[in-house]
Design a protein around this motif. Structure first.
Motif, PDB file in Angstrom:
ATOM      1  N   ILE A 180       0.820  -1.214   0.000  1.00 49.35           N
ATOM      2  CA  ILE A 180       0.000   0.000   0.000  1.00 49.35           C
ATOM      3  C   ILE A 180       0.857   1.269   0.000  1.00 49.35           C
ATOM      4  O   ILE A 180       0.401   2.336  -0.407  1.00 49.35           O
ATOM      5  N   ILE A 181       2.124   1.136   0.438  1.00 55.10           N
ATOM      6  CA  ILE A 181       3.044   2.280   0.382  1.00 55.10           C
ATOM      7  C   ILE A 181       3.799   2.290  -0.938  1.00 55.10           C
ATOM      8  O   ILE A 181       4.011   3.351  -1.543  1.00 55.10           O
ATOM      9  N   ASP A 182       4.201   1.102  -1.410  1.00 50.97           N
ATOM     10  CA  ASP A 182       5.050   1.023  -2.597  1.00 50.97           C
ATOM     11  C   ASP A 182       4.332   1.542  -3.840  1.00 50.97           C
ATOM     12  O   ASP A 182       4.952   2.196  -4.693  1.00 50.97           O
ATOM     13  N   GLU A 183       3.049   1.258  -3.967  1.00 52.93           N
ATOM     14  CA  GLU A 183       2.335   1.664  -5.183  1.00 52.93           C
ATOM     15  C   GLU A 183       2.311   3.181  -5.366  1.00 52.93           C
ATOM     16  O   GLU A 183       2.721   3.677  -6.431  1.00 52.93           O
ATOM     17  N   PRO A 184       1.858   3.981  -4.396  1.00 48.36           N
ATOM     18  CA  PRO A 184       1.910   5.439  -4.605  1.00 48.36           C
ATOM     19  C   PRO A 184       3.332   5.984  -4.661  1.00 48.36           C
ATOM     20  O   PRO A 184       3.597   6.972  -5.342  1.00 48.36           O
ATOM     21  N   LEU A 185       4.271   5.304  -3.971  1.00 47.97           N
ATOM     22  CA  LEU A 185       5.649   5.774  -3.992  1.00 47.97           C
ATOM     23  C   LEU A 185       6.268   5.569  -5.375  1.00 47.97           C
ATOM     24  O   LEU A 185       7.030   6.419  -5.865  1.00 47.97           O
ATOM     25  N   GLN A 186       5.941   4.466  -6.027  1.00 48.57           N
ATOM     26  CA  GLN A 186       6.423   4.240  -7.390  1.00 48.57           C
ATOM     27  C   GLN A 186       5.848   5.291  -8.354  1.00 48.57           C
ATOM     28  O   GLN A 186       6.534   5.746  -9.275  1.00 48.57           O
ATOM     29  N   ASP A 190       2.411   4.866  17.382  1.00 48.98           N
ATOM     30  CA  ASP A 190       2.514   3.681  16.528  1.00 48.98           C
ATOM     31  C   ASP A 190       1.521   3.756  15.369  1.00 48.98           C
ATOM     32  O   ASP A 190       1.834   3.363  14.237  1.00 48.98           O
ATOM     33  N   TRP A 191       0.342   4.261  15.660  1.00 48.39           N
ATOM     34  CA  TRP A 191      -0.664   4.392  14.598  1.00 48.39           C
ATOM     35  C   TRP A 191      -0.236   5.435  13.563  1.00 48.39           C
ATOM     36  O   TRP A 191      -0.419   5.238  12.358  1.00 48.39           O
ATOM     37  N   MET A 192       0.371   6.527  14.015  1.00 48.59           N
ATOM     38  CA  MET A 192       0.824   7.566  13.091  1.00 48.59           C
ATOM     39  C   MET A 192       1.909   7.048  12.144  1.00 48.59           C
ATOM     40  O   MET A 192       2.008   7.509  11.002  1.00 48.59           O
ATOM     41  N   THR A 193       2.725   6.112  12.632  1.00 52.96           N
ATOM     42  CA  THR A 193       3.812   5.580  11.809  1.00 52.96           C
ATOM     43  C   THR A 193       3.455   4.230  11.183  1.00 52.96           C
ATOM     44  O   THR A 193       4.336   3.539  10.668  1.00 52.96           O
ATOM     45  N   SER A 194       2.190   3.857  11.213  1.00 47.73           N
ATOM     46  CA  SER A 194       1.768   2.586  10.630  1.00 47.73           C
ATOM     47  C   SER A 194       1.784   2.683   9.103  1.00 47.73           C
ATOM     48  O   SER A 194       1.747   3.768   8.530  1.00 47.73           O
ATOM     49  N   PRO A 195       1.853   1.535   8.403  1.00 47.99           N
ATOM     50  CA  PRO A 195       1.872   1.573   6.928  1.00 47.99           C
ATOM     51  C   PRO A 195       0.665   2.296   6.330  1.00 47.99           C
ATOM     52  O   PRO A 195       0.800   2.986   5.318  1.00 47.99           O
ATOM     53  N   GLU A 196      -0.492   2.131   6.932  1.00 51.15           N
ATOM     54  CA  GLU A 196      -1.682   2.790   6.393  1.00 51.15           C
ATOM     55  C   GLU A 196      -1.548   4.306   6.417  1.00 51.15           C
ATOM     56  O   GLU A 196      -1.879   4.991   5.436  1.00 51.15           O
ATOM     57  N   GLN A 197      -1.050   4.858   7.540  1.00 50.92           N
ATOM     58  CA  GLN A 197      -0.911   6.306   7.637  1.00 50.92           C
ATOM     59  C   GLN A 197       0.218   6.832   6.767  1.00 50.92           C
ATOM     60  O   GLN A 197       0.113   7.910   6.175  1.00 50.92           O
ATOM     61  N   VAL A 198       1.320   6.068   6.684  1.00 52.57           N
ATOM     62  CA  VAL A 198       2.410   6.487   5.799  1.00 52.57           C
ATOM     63  C   VAL A 198       1.942   6.486   4.351  1.00 52.57           C
ATOM     64  O   VAL A 198       2.238   7.406   3.570  1.00 52.57           O
ATOM     65  N   ALA A 199       1.196   5.450   3.966  1.00 49.33           N
ATOM     66  CA  ALA A 199       0.667   5.398   2.601  1.00 49.33           C
ATOM     67  C   ALA A 199      -0.277   6.567   2.336  1.00 49.33           C
ATOM     68  O   ALA A 199      -0.257   7.165   1.244  1.00 49.33           O
ATOM     69  N   ASP A 200      -1.081   6.910   3.312  1.00 52.68           N
ATOM     70  CA  ASP A 200      -1.996   8.045   3.147  1.00 52.68           C
ATOM     71  C   ASP A 200      -1.217   9.341   2.973  1.00 52.68           C
ATOM     72  O   ASP A 200      -1.590  10.204   2.156  1.00 52.68           O
ATOM     73  N   ALA A 201      -0.122   9.500   3.725  1.00 54.25           N
ATOM     74  CA  ALA A 201       0.695  10.711   3.587  1.00 54.25           C
ATOM     75  C   ALA A 201       1.339  10.773   2.209  1.00 54.25           C
ATOM     76  O   ALA A 201       1.397  11.847   1.578  1.00 54.25           O
ATOM     77  N   VAL A 202       1.832   9.638   1.705  1.00 53.16           N
ATOM     78  CA  VAL A 202       2.439   9.614   0.368  1.00 53.16           C
ATOM     79  C   VAL A 202       1.390   9.959  -0.691  1.00 53.16           C
ATOM     80  O   VAL A 202       1.665  10.703  -1.647  1.00 53.16           O
ATOM     81  N   LYS A 203       0.190   9.436  -0.541  1.00 51.55           N
ATOM     82  CA  LYS A 203      -0.874   9.741  -1.505  1.00 51.55           C
ATOM     83  C   LYS A 203      -1.236  11.224  -1.475  1.00 51.55           C
ATOM     84  O   LYS A 203      -1.476  11.825  -2.532  1.00 51.55           O
ATOM     85  N   ARG A 204      -1.275  11.805  -0.283  1.00 51.54           N
ATOM     86  CA  ARG A 204      -1.570  13.234  -0.207  1.00 51.54           C
ATOM     87  C   ARG A 204      -0.474  14.052  -0.877  1.00 51.54           C
ATOM     88  O   ARG A 204      -0.756  15.035  -1.569  1.00 51.54           O
ATOM     89  N   PHE A 205       0.768  13.629  -0.671  1.00 46.91           N
ATOM     90  CA  PHE A 205       1.877  14.320  -1.328  1.00 46.91           C
ATOM     91  C   PHE A 205       1.774  14.173  -2.849  1.00 46.91           C
ATOM     92  O   PHE A 205       1.962  15.145  -3.598  1.00 46.91           O
ATOM     93  N   ARG A 206       1.485  12.965  -3.306  1.00 44.55           N
ATOM     94  CA  ARG A 206       1.352  12.730  -4.754  1.00 44.55           C
ATOM     95  C   ARG A 206       0.221  13.561  -5.347  1.00 44.55           C
ATOM     96  O   ARG A 206       0.380  14.221  -6.390  1.00 44.55           O
TER      97      ARG A 206
END
Length: 956
Positions: A99-105, A822-838
């Motif tokens: 879920i993080i790799d896809e928006p990061l790519q 821990d929730w803030m640094t979870s994969p779901e939240q990191v993926a959401d941050a990457v998507k917002r940046f994208r």
């Protein structure tokens, strides 16, 4: 002989020439020259052709006869290059979470497409270079992800982040104080503030100053390039890092394509203001908060922007062609806008003339002050700190501390005796031990305040002191053993002219009223010399004439309206307790009669009274609303008294003569008494607030999609905290009395250490182990400047915060904070941050265009709206803990801090530096940042001053 020879040569030559001309004619010489030229030219052409053919033959012979044969590799390489390129396989795994790799790519792909490919394909079709760049980026991200997983982020989010924000705020506050001490009206206040800010920063940090990075775009780009190159050195394999071309490309993409635009956006004051408004978008615009902002604004640009918008809306309303019921609404709206314009004009004139006044001093000179009884002062922590300061000034602190100590002793003794009785019922006997402790405590109070050795000693009747000493020696101490002397001390403080009577005439009393929100702002009575018009109501005279031109709607005299308060009660809504008044309304006309009940709070009455006295200036001298009461305002006797006063207010308001004198008043009265929820803050003026907010709402739709909702768990926590505030007031009743009186007697007012230091450096009271208490103390200390005030108050606030945390979350608060990190640094939240940046940089997969800078007037109105909402959202409980005036100043200080882009950049870079120090603890980033910031001009000046101050001491 020589002469004869020369004559013979000339003779024979002349004879030959004559014969040639006679024989061939006069044109023969030209023909002869032409023949010679053709001969020479033909020979040249023949020679050139013959030489070229021989040279080609010779070169061909040399190529085949003398050069060695070519190797097999070169033709093979050429053949391979001519073949079709094979499909490139890329490992898309980066972080281990799909879920993080896809928006990061997608971010990598968009970056290469918009920053490299658009120009690279004009030079070459070979994609190997692009592949190397992509592999390098992916490798760096893989290493970055691995480091992130190994890092404990809890200290960063719960300690370092708060410490950095608090330190930034402390530097800003000290810079403001330093400028205020200069006292001069500076030509460029913003520029002077920025210079002073970084001057204070270098004094506090001592090793680092970020002035060049924050104020010089060239130095900022250089800093980001150096930082990105260091990160590439850490994250890339050595072989890739040595490839300079590839490294420079990746460095430029990261520094100028990603980091620099992101930092500029996060540092933009207008973006921050819009984000603040977006976060608290659910709250309605409040009339009182908005008018307070206008009256207290020291920015002429804000006032002019509000005035221009009000004038624009005023012209629109005057151009409307309306009749009937709408005419009264339009009249009221015009009155409200005219009032706002007049307030803005007065404030602008005062700022331009430099006649800024102190509201406290003006209230002391012209205002009619409320009277707060001494018994209420002694039980309110905000009021008590001011009375304590005054008693220390007059030398009567011993009396006050004795009274406080006795209160603490009584509560403690009662609880100890109750515990003793319960244990005796259970068959446990500890009577002597408990009584011994109480006797020791009572003797301690006596020795400290009443004995001959006491210094200073409470001056009281010697007979009472002797009687007390006798009781202590021969009887067991009781909770009431000091009551007689305490009563005498109270009467002394109440009646002695040195104490409470003089305190009411002191400026500390006025400041106390301001903190209790019991001081009406009189700064708009007029000019300093007493001249000028009143600003307490809407304008009259020519303005009213213009309103009359609209129409003259007849009043409905056949309608009779009667209302009275039939009942009152106390309600608890989400933990907030308030009084509610049931109003029975009768409306009668020629054909029908109606009756209903509606329910209103005192705050509804207060809002209604302010609106009608603003619109109808003559009512201010006739209608008198019962005043507010800060203390014990839920007592049954008080509620009954207020019920009678409000009933008298309603009867006077509904008097037929009153309604006739102000026909438009009926619209307001009907709206207030209707059987519906009262729309507080949405009156005539509040409707005009929509004209300021609607453009802001429209612009907010264009704000970056990176701004998303607050995490649900955080919002739930805040809601839960708010709901428990009401319950806290009941639970803290006894705890407050104990905690308030545990301070050592005669504690002097202390001030913070003049040496500059970071906020977290002198953490006291052993609060490091308690994360939420530490965080809240740090923030409250810096936001509300509590360390500069009475330490007794700060200790009380600490006790209140402990009780608040215990009542809200119990003993699980630390666990909840850890879980939230821990929730803030979870994969779901990191993926959401990457998507917002994208989505923010590439909406719909297309590189976002640079957003044009908004008009200055819109930005100024956004500032006003942001400050209004921040003041409105502050809970009343906070004002009760630290004071209304302190709360207001603290909130506005924080807001003002965010209005300088250079200072915002400094805070962003501090957060970034701490982030990298946490992520790479073994790479000596603190030393690196010291070197990167070593060119700072402020740092050089600081070292020169330090050297100049140390030189004389070394010489000695």
């Amino acid at each position: 002989s020589c002469l004869q020879t020369s004559l013979s040569i000339w003779g024979w030559g002349s004879l030959g020439l004559v014969l040639f001309l006679v024989t061939f004619g006069p044109f023969a010489i030209f023909y002869f020259a032409f023949y010679i030229l053709c001969f020479v030219g033909g020979g040249f052409v023949v020679t050139l052709l013959f030489g070229k053919s021989n040279s080609e033959k010779y070169l061909e012979q040399c190529e085949h006869s003398f050069l060695p044969c070519t190797s097999v590799g070169i033709p093979k390489c050429i053949e391979e290059m001519k073949r079709e390129a094979r499909p490139i396989k890329i490992d898309r795994r980066l972080t281990g979470a799909n879920i993080i790799d896809e928006p990061l790519q997608q971010v990598i792909q968009f970056s290469l497409r918009d920053y490299v490919q658009y120009w690279y394909y004009t030079l070459s079709d070979d994609e190997s270079f692009l592949l190397e760049i992509r592999r390098a980026l992916q490798y760096a991200l893989v290493q970055f992800s691995a480091r992130s997983k190994e890092t404990d982020w809890q200290p960063y989010f719960t300690t370092r982040l708060v410490d950095d924000f608090g330190t930034h705020l402390r530097v800003f506050r000290k810079a403001q104080q330093r400028i205020a001490e200069k006292g001069d009206q500076m030509k460029d206040h913003a520029e002077e503030l920025v210079d002073t800010f970084f001057e204070v920063e270098v004094e506090m940090e001592k090793e680092v100053c970020r002035d060049l990075v924050c104020t010089s775009p060239k130095d900022e780009e250089g800093f980001l390039r150096d930082l990105c190159e260091v990160l590439l050195y850490i994250l890339l394999p050595p072989g890739d890092f040595q490839n300079k071309i590839m490294r420079y490309f990746v460095r430029e993409i990261l520094s100028r394509g990603i980091l620099l635009p992101l930092i500029n956006q996060l540092s933009d004051p207008d973006y921050i203001n819009q984000y603040v408004i977006w976060m608290i978008r659910d709250s309605n615009c409040n009339y009182e908060a908005f008018m307070n902002i206008i009256k207290l604004s020291d920015n002429i640009g804000e006032l002019e922007a509000v005035k221009d918008k009000a004038s624009e809306e005023l012209q629109y309303l005057r151009s409307l062609d309306t009749a009937g019921d709408d005419i009264n609404t339009i009249k009221n709206q015009i009155n409200s806008l005219l009032y706002v314009i007049k307030v803005c004009d007065s404030r602008i004139q005062r700022l331009q003339s430099g006649k800024e006044i102190d509201t406290v001093k003006l209230a002391a000179n012209f205002g009619k002050l409320c009277t707060v009884p001494l018994d209420h002062i002694l039980v309110d922590n905000v009021a008590l700190q001011f009375f304590m300061d005054y008693m220390q000034q007059t030398g009567g602190q011993a009396h006050l501390f004795f009274w406080m100590t006795v209160e603490g002793y009584r509560v403690t003794a009662q609880q100890q005796l109750e515990v003793l009785q319960s244990r005796q019922k259970d068959g446990k006997h500890q009577t002597n031990q408990t009584k011994g402790l109480l006797r020791a405590a009572a003797f301690g109070v006596y020795e400290q305040y009443l004995s001959e050795k006491a210094s200073p000693r409470v001056n009281i009747d010697d007979n009472l002191v002797a009687k007390l000493a006798e009781t202590l020696n021969h009887e067991d101490p009781t909770p009431e053993i000091f009551d007689d002397i305490q009563r005498k001390v109270y009467e002394l403080m109440l009646r002695d002219e040195r104490f409470y009577p003089s305190f009411k005439q002191n400026v500390l009393y006025v400041r106390m009223l301001a903190e209790l929100d019991m001081l009406k702002d009189p700064s708009f009575r007029g000019s300093d010399d007493g001249e000028g018009e009143s600003f307490n109501g809407s304008p009259t005279g020519s303005i009213n004439l213009s309103l009359d031109d609209l129409s003259n709607g007849p009043s409905d005299e056949a309608v009779q309206l009667h209302a009275y308060i039939s009942d009152t009660g106390v309600c608890n809504d989400h933990g907030k307790t308030y009084a509610l008044y049931a109003i029975t309304v009768h409306r009668r006309n020629a054909n029908s009669e109606e009756m209903w009940k509606t329910y209103r709070r005192y705050s509804d009455f207060h809002d209604f009274h302010m609106r009608i006295t603003e619109q109808f200036e003559n009512l201010a001298n006739i209608l008198k609303l019962p005043g507010k009461k800060t203390f014990n305002n839920m007592d049954r006797e008080f509620l009954e008294k207020r019920k009678k006063d409000l009933n008298a207010y309603l009867q006077l308001l509904l008097n037929p003569e009153m309604m006739k004198s102000s026909p438009a008043l009926a619209h307001y009265v009907y709206d207030f008494l209707e059987n519906k929820a009262y729309s507080k803050g949405k009156g005539d003026f509040a409707r005009k607030m929509d004209t300021f907010v609607n453009p802001l709402r429209n612009s907010m739709r264009n704000v970056s999609n990176a701004v998303k909702s607050i995490p649900d768990s955080l919002a739930e926590g805040m809601t839960k905290m708010s709901d428990n505030m009401g319950k806290m007031s009941e639970r803290l009743g006894q705890d407050i009395k104990q905690s308030f009186f545990k301070v050592p007697p005669l504690m002097q007012k202390t001030y913070s250490d003049p040496d500059h230091c970071r906020v977290a450096a002198p953490i006291d009271d052993n609060v490091d182990d308690n994360i939420p208490l530490r965080v809240m103390l740090l923030l409250m200390d810096e936001v509300f400047d509590l360390k500069e005030r009475n330490q007794w108050l700060r200790r009380n606030i600490k006790n209140l915060l402990q009780q608040l945390i215990r009542a809200t979350y119990g003993d699980t608060i630390n666990r909840k904070i850890v879980d939230h990190v821990d929730w803030m640094t979870s994969p779901e939240q990191v993926a959401d941050a990457v998507k917002r940046f994208r989505d923010a940089f590439w909406p719909n997969g297309i590189l976002a265009e640079t957003v044009p800078r908004r008009d200055k007037a819109i930005r100024m109105r956004t500032r006003v709206a942001g400050k209004t909402k921040l003041l409105e959202v502050m809970p009343d409980e906070l004002k009760h803990i630290i004071g209304a005036e302190t709360t207001r100043k603290g909130i506005l200080r924080v807001f003002e801090m965010f209005q300088h882009s250079q200072l915002n950049k400094r805070m962003v870079y501090v957060f970034l530096e701490r982030f990298l120090e946490t992520l790479f603890p073994q790479n000596k980033f603190p030393e690196l940042f010291s070197k990167l910031h070593s060119k700072s001009k402020q740092m050089q000046r600081y070292k020169q001053r330090l050297h100049s101050t140390q030189a004389p001491s070394l010489q000695k």
